[in-house]
Structures are given as C-alpha cells and as structure tokens.
Motif scaffolding. Structure first.
Motif, PDB file in Angstrom:
ATOM      1  N   GLU A   1       0.816  -1.203   0.000  1.00  0.00           N
ATOM      2  CA  GLU A   1       0.000   0.000   0.000  1.00  0.00           C
ATOM      3  C   GLU A   1       0.860   1.268   0.000  1.00  0.00           C
ATOM      4  O   GLU A   1       0.466   2.306   0.488  1.00  0.00           O
ATOM      5  CB  GLU A   1      -0.933   0.019   1.231  1.00  0.00           C
TER       6      GLU A   1
ATOM      7  N   VAL B   1      -7.522   2.155  -5.815  1.00  0.00           N
ATOM      8  CA  VAL B   1      -8.025   1.639  -4.559  1.00  0.00           C
ATOM      9  C   VAL B   1      -9.175   2.525  -4.087  1.00  0.00           C
ATOM     10  O   VAL B   1      -9.136   3.747  -4.205  1.00  0.00           O
ATOM     11  CB  VAL B   1      -6.896   1.581  -3.504  1.00  0.00           C
TER      12      VAL B   1
ATOM     13  N   THR C   1       3.312   0.837  -4.727  1.00  0.00           N
ATOM     14  CA  THR C   1       1.912   1.266  -4.750  1.00  0.00           C
ATOM     15  C   THR C   1       1.129   0.628  -5.891  1.00  0.00           C
ATOM     16  O   THR C   1      -0.042   0.939  -6.086  1.00  0.00           O
ATOM     17  CB  THR C   1       1.817   2.803  -4.870  1.00  0.00           C
TER      18      THR C   1
ATOM     19  N   ARG D   1      -9.816   2.804   3.767  1.00  0.00           N
ATOM     20  CA  ARG D   1      -9.931   2.492   2.355  1.00  0.00           C
ATOM     21  C   ARG D   1     -10.081   0.996   2.144  1.00  0.00           C
ATOM     22  O   ARG D   1     -10.050   0.196   3.080  1.00  0.00           O
ATOM     23  CB  ARG D   1      -8.726   3.029   1.603  1.00  0.00           C
TER      24      ARG D   1
ATOM     25  N   THR E   1      -2.466   2.467  -5.527  1.00  0.00           N
ATOM     26  CA  THR E   1      -2.845   2.925  -4.194  1.00  0.00           C
ATOM     27  C   THR E   1      -2.096   4.189  -3.803  1.00  0.00           C
ATOM     28  O   THR E   1      -1.175   4.628  -4.472  1.00  0.00           O
ATOM     29  CB  THR E   1      -2.542   1.833  -3.146  1.00  0.00           C
ATOM     30  N   ASP E   2      -2.502   4.766  -2.669  1.00  0.00           N
ATOM     31  CA  ASP E   2      -1.723   5.736  -1.900  1.00  0.00           C
ATOM     32  C   ASP E   2      -1.325   6.985  -2.667  1.00  0.00           C
ATOM     33  O   ASP E   2      -0.149   7.356  -2.729  1.00  0.00           O
ATOM     34  CB  ASP E   2      -0.466   5.051  -1.330  1.00  0.00           C
TER      35      ASP E   2
END
Length: 504
Positions: free
Chosen positions: A6, A90, A156, A106, A168-169
């Motif tokens: 993540e 995500v 990510t 999330r 993600t992120d």
C-alpha cells in the motif's frame, strides 16, 4: 492473506512522534475496528487491517499522528481520490481528522506489490504492458479531475488475488504533477521488464537501481535482458528521457493498448504472447499461445491471476515493508490456492437460465428513471433491449460513474463466462462479482458498486463481447458500463439486448 505494501515503506526514523498509537481491537469513529498492525513508514503513518463493524467488510486503516496541519496532505489526497470510482484505483471510504490523530479508511486489497513480484524475476512483455496499462488508465482518470497521483512506484502498484491491478496511496503534495506520473509509469514498465528501478530518472526507491553503462547512462530493457520487443523498448526509453516531451496519460494508455498486438517475430521469445486473457488462467499446464488481438484489447483486470501463477510461492507469502528487508509470516498454514489455481470441474459449461425477476438495474447516481426493463436483458430475445437515457458525453454527461445490470443466480454457481450483447458497439465495461444482495435504491446501489470486485474489463466493446475467465464461484454478478458508445442520433447511450451466463 495480508494486504501488501500500500505504498507504506518501512525503514528510517519516523519524522513525527507516534505516541498514542491505537491498540489492536480499538474501534475508531465507532465503526472501524483495528484487527492487525501491518507496519509503519518513515512519515509516521501506521497501516492496519481492520473491519467495518457496520457493513462487515474488511478495510485498510492508515493512521497518522498528530492530525491537523501535519496530516493535511494525506487527508486531501484521500478526499480527492474518494471522488473517483475506477477499477484500477483503490477505493477510499473515509477520511477523519481528530486533531490528535488522523486516519484514512480504504479498500483492503489482498495481493502482491509489483516490487515483490519482480523480486523473483522480471515479467514478460505482455504482462508488463498489461500492468502498465492498468496503472496508466488509473492515472488518466485522476488527471481528468485535475489531480496528480504523485506516488507511482512498485510498492503502490498491487496485483490483487481477485485479478485486479490496483494503484494505491495517492499524495497531494507540491511534487505531484502529471508529468512526474507519466515519467514514473515509464519506470514501472522498466521495473516490470527488468526487475530494476531507475532512480535518477524516476526518483529514489529501495529496489535496485537500473542497470547503467560505464558513463552512468541507463541501459534499456532490451540491453538488460533478451526478448523485449524493440518498439516497447523504445517507448520505455522515450518515457525516461528527460529531454523528450511526455504524452498525456490518456494518449499513453492508447499507446500501451496498441501493444496488445505484437509482431510474431517480436513475441517469439515471450511466453504466452502479448495477449493477457482469461483463457490463459484455466490451467497451469502449458498450452498453445492464443491468437493475437488487434487494438485495445488488453484484459488487464485479471492479469493478477496470471502473475500470481508465475510468482509461485509468493502467493503464499506475506511480504511487508521495504523490499530490501521483507518480513514473512511463518505461523499457521499457507493460504489456499486462488481460483485460478483450482482444478477445473468436470463437464462442459452450460447456459444458466436466469430468472428475470432476479435482475435489476444498478444506477447509484441517477434519478431512478432508467431502472425499468431490466428483465429484457435476460428474456432470450436480443431484439428486446434495456437502454440508458441519451447523454451528451460518453461519461454519462459527467453526471454518474456508470450504470449496470445486476443478476442474482439464485445460489452460488461456478461461473465460466458472461456474454453481453450490445446493439451499439464501443462501450467500455466491467464484470463484477459480489457476495451480498444489498438491496435496490441509490444508496444501496452505491454500496453494491463499491463492494463488488471487478474480475474483468473491456474497452470499445463490440456488439458481442465475452467476459470470459477462470471458473469462479459466485451468486451475484454486475455487468457495469463505464463509458457509453455514440449512437446514430449523435448522442451517447448503451443498449443491452441479452446477457448470457455459462456455468459448470
């Protein structure tokens, strides 16, 4: 299996104090129960696996101490990302600032970060392109809202066990620019093809630096390993060259999609060819290379299953934190095989007769005027259709993220394929699967879209399109249309004549 990475890189000294860290079992906001502390990063954030005690779904909770001004960037990025519903981003459910601490809630993604996949060896061209295409498509959606991701790297990019490639992120700091995103997508391709990350060109990262010659110049993927197609090698070199202009994310997505059709001589050294399709996951046994598709036909929504089959024991490992110092869990039995690794049931697939009373239209952002005639999509007559309203733009006039047809099979079935017949070609769509009937209504439809997982996607669907994958047990299906085709009247609308489901 734990969610991996993540984007939270371990190592280093936290730059903020982390006193008051919550304990496992604590319930935040009277809703999110923390179940397991996964790891921390050098920015003072902590990642937890949790459970939403109201909706009873797994979530990821990222906390930061303190909240307030120091958590402003994290919360701003989460709020911006929450407005976008995209199969390769995500899902962000909540962002809360309590002053003393802040946290983002999330989607929990079971899967493996790209950095951990390539640790066991680089990927072939087809799989590398499919992952890069999914990331680019996600970035293009962000750029379309005026937001840059700002944090694209091998940690990510997750390849989920349900078949999705997920980015993600996102970060909302000053260094987040569309140009930087595009540059790092080139680095993602380089990393997938070689196992290295070009630090000087794309930013420092804990994966080993790209291979360089005696002058310090980055060697191209084709120089690092054999079998990389020349035109793909050139694309990577151009994206990483600071002296060349960068394309938009949308243009790059189209360029990557065109690699779904490689020349025979280019792909001779590649295992399985440039096509990433559901059929490749039916068996672990070797099979002849499938025919090449033309144009934008990369089925990136399920590339994760193929990568996981290649990753072998990585699928059973729990890798946390920095790739240089992976932490593995040796307690307890290894997870069971993914659906792509299970034995095929005996017998030939058969068409499942869908009860028209168990079909409805999902329209989370509409006024409920388009939810009639759902039964026409399963009545056995392709000439009787369900239609959306006519819009002035392909993205539903900018008014909604999509619409779809929800199907209840009555009981859990081993689904082999879903065939969708459209009267007008050119729509983009996904096939999603879920475990619950959440009911009908705008709020319930929003929950359905958020909770159902995408198992396949198609762009520019023709009049007949197959969502065809490894057999997966499910009771609930959602054929989800994300982009409307242009009709003969000059507007944009989708018309579905018939949906056919094959089961074992």
């Amino acid at each position: 299996m734990a969610e991996l990475d993540e984007g939270l890189e371990a190592g280093g000294i936290p730059q903020v104090l982390t006193f008051g860290i919550p304990s496992v079992g604590e319930i935040l906001a009277e809703r999110y129960q923390l179940e397991e502390h996964i790891g921390s990063d050098s920015l003072g954030r902590q990642l937890y696996r949790g459970i939403d005690v109201i909706l009873r779904r797994p979530v990821a909770v990222v906390t930061r101490y303190p909240g307030g001004e120091s958590a402003k960037e994290m919360l701003a990025a989460a709020v911006a990302a929450s407005r976008i519903v995209h199969p390769h981003l995500v899902g962000v459910y909540d962002a809360i600032d309590e002053g003393g601490r802040a946290y983002v809630v999330r989607e929990w993604v079971d899967g493996i970060a790209l950095r951990d996949i390539v640790a066991s060896g680089p990927l072939d061209a087809g799989r590398s392109v499919a992952i890069a295409w999914a990331v680019t498509d996600a970035v293009a959606a962000l750029h379309g809202t005026g937001m840059a991701h700002g944090n694209v790297h091998p940690g990510t990019v997750l390849v989920a066990h349900d078949g999705r490639v997920v980015l993600t992120d996102a970060r909302a700091d000053d260094g987040a620019t569309p140009e930087a995103d595009i540059r790092t997508i080139g680095a993602i391709l380089y990393c997938a093809l070689t196992g290295y990350w070009p630090h000087a060109e794309a930013g420092s990262y804990s994966a080993p630096d790209g291979v360089r010659d005696s002058s310090g110049a980055l060697q191209s993927p084709r120089q690092v390993r054999a079998g990389v197609p020349a035109h793909l090698d050139s694309l990577v070199a151009d994206l990483l060259n600071p002296d060349l202009p960068l394309p938009s994310a949308e243009s790059l997505a189209g360029e990557l999609a065109s690699f779904g059709s490689f020349d025979e001589e280019d792909m001779a050294a590649e295992e399985g060819g440039g096509r990433v399709d559901f059929d490749a996951f039916d068996s672990a046994a070797a099979s002849p290379a499938p025919p090449k598709p033309a144009g934008r036909k990369l089925a990136v929504g399920v590339v994760g299953l193929l990568v996981l089959a290649l990753a072998g024991t990585l699928a059973a490992a729990r890798v946390l934190g920095d790739p240089a110092t992976p932490e593995t869990s040796s307690s307890g039995p290894p997870p069971g095989p993914s659906s792509s690794q299970q034995a095929k049931p005996a017998g030939q697939p058969v068409e499942f007769k869908i009860d028209p009373s168990k079909v409805r239209i999902v329209d989370p952002a509409g006024d409920r005027t388009e939810v009639k005639d759902a039964a026409k999509t399963v009545d056995g007559d392709a000439n009787t259709v369900w239609k959306t309203d006519r819009y002035n733009r392909a993205d539903f006039g900018g008014k909604k993220p999509g619409m779809g047809v929800w199907i209840d099979l009555g009981e859990e079935k081993q689904v082999v394929s879903v065939k969708v017949q459209l009267q007008t070609p050119g729509a983009d769509g996904e096939l999603r699967m879920g475990t619950q009937d959440l009911g009908s209504g705008s709020a319930q439809d929003q929950q359905t879209v958020a909770q159902y997982r995408a198992v396949g996607s198609r762009q520019g669907m023709n009049a007949t399109t197959f969502f065809n994958g490894p057999e997966q047990k499910t009771r609930y299906l959602l054929v989800w249309i994300t982009k409307l085709p242009k009709d003969s009247a000059g507007g944009y609308r989708a018309s579905i004549g018939e949906i056919t489901v094959l089961v074992q």
